[in-house]
Design an enzyme around this catalytic site. Structure first.
Site, PDB file in Angstrom:
ATOM      1  CG  ASP A 112      -1.752   1.185   1.382  1.00 17.54           C
ATOM      2  OD1 ASP A 112      -2.426   1.561   0.399  1.00 17.54           O
ATOM      3  OD2 ASP A 112      -1.760   1.786   2.475  1.00 17.54           O
ATOM      4  NE  ARG A 113       0.520   7.403  -2.674  1.00 17.47           N
ATOM      5  CZ  ARG A 113      -0.074   8.318  -3.420  1.00 17.47           C
ATOM      6  NH1 ARG A 113       0.039   8.309  -4.728  1.00 17.47           N
ATOM      7  NH2 ARG A 113      -0.811   9.256  -2.858  1.00 17.47           N
ATOM      8  CG  ASP A 114      -1.210   7.773   0.338  1.00 15.00           C
ATOM      9  OD1 ASP A 114      -0.084   8.209   0.061  1.00 15.00           O
ATOM     10  OD2 ASP A 114      -2.188   7.894  -0.420  1.00 15.00           O
TER      11      ASP A 114
ATOM     12  CB  ALA B 105     -11.032   7.969  -2.690  1.00 13.78           C
TER      13      ALA B 105
END
Length: 193
Positions: free
Chosen positions: A32-34, A77
């Site tokens: 995952d990034r953030d 998003a």
């Protein structure tokens, strides 16, 4: 669903990276990034918003040296909400690629979902398979790269990250803070790869 190869800054429909995947499956670390690679700031979309999590760059270097695919899987998003556009996401991923390269680390590809089923605007208001916990981004990555799912893992800061992996038989793990390199080292050992 969108993809950005990191070997060259190209559009999401670009061909595979310059280091072409071989026919022999390899383990992959789907990250995952953030909140996992970089500190969560809420809809990060500019380089000045990126601070690497402790041990993140070292973890990516460790995976690179061991011959693992390093693939970022991220929900974005902010695109669906109209905060920024897809080119902004791709530009940030190109910057991240360059910053990591300067530190001796490489992400093989970034995949992101720009949709949201209920709050998305216009064409981004879609109930899709690519938004985690859906497995669409991982499925696409596994179509693009020869991945050995039994020796791979997905790591993220939310249960939806692991759920995306479980849907495809990939071990899911939750990052709860601390040195990411230490955790990745342990997960690699547990994978048997």
């Amino acid at each position: 669903m969108s993809r950005l190869d990191t070997a060259e800054p190209e559009p999401p429909s670009a061909p595979r990276p310059a280091e072409a995947p071989t026919a022999t499956p390899r383990p992959a670390a789907f990250l995952d990034r953030d909140g996992t690679l970089n500190v969560e700031v809420g809809y990060a979309h500019r380089p000045d918003q990126i601070s690497w999590i402790d041990g993140a760059v070292a973890a990516i270097r460790r995976l690179n040296r061991a011959g693992w695919w390093v693939i970022v899987i991220t929900n974005q998003a902010g695109v669906a909400y109209g905060y920024y556009d897809e080119e902004t996401v791709r530009a940030l991923h190109r910057w991240m690629t360059a910053d990591l390269a300067a530190r001796g680390a490489r992400v093989d590809a970034f995949y992101y979902c720009p949709h949201h089923a209920t709050r998305g605007l216009g064409r981004y208001r879609v109930a899709c398979d690519c938004r985690k916990p859906g497995p669409g981004l991982l499925r696409q990555a596994m179509a693009d790269f020869p991945v050995d799912p039994a020796r791979s893992f997905i790591l993220g800061d939310k249960p939806s990250d692991g759920a995306a992996g479980h849907a495809l038989g990939i071990a899911g793990h939750l990052y709860r803070g601390g040195d990411l390199d230490t955790l990745v080292s342990r997960l690699m050992a547990e994978s048997g790869a």
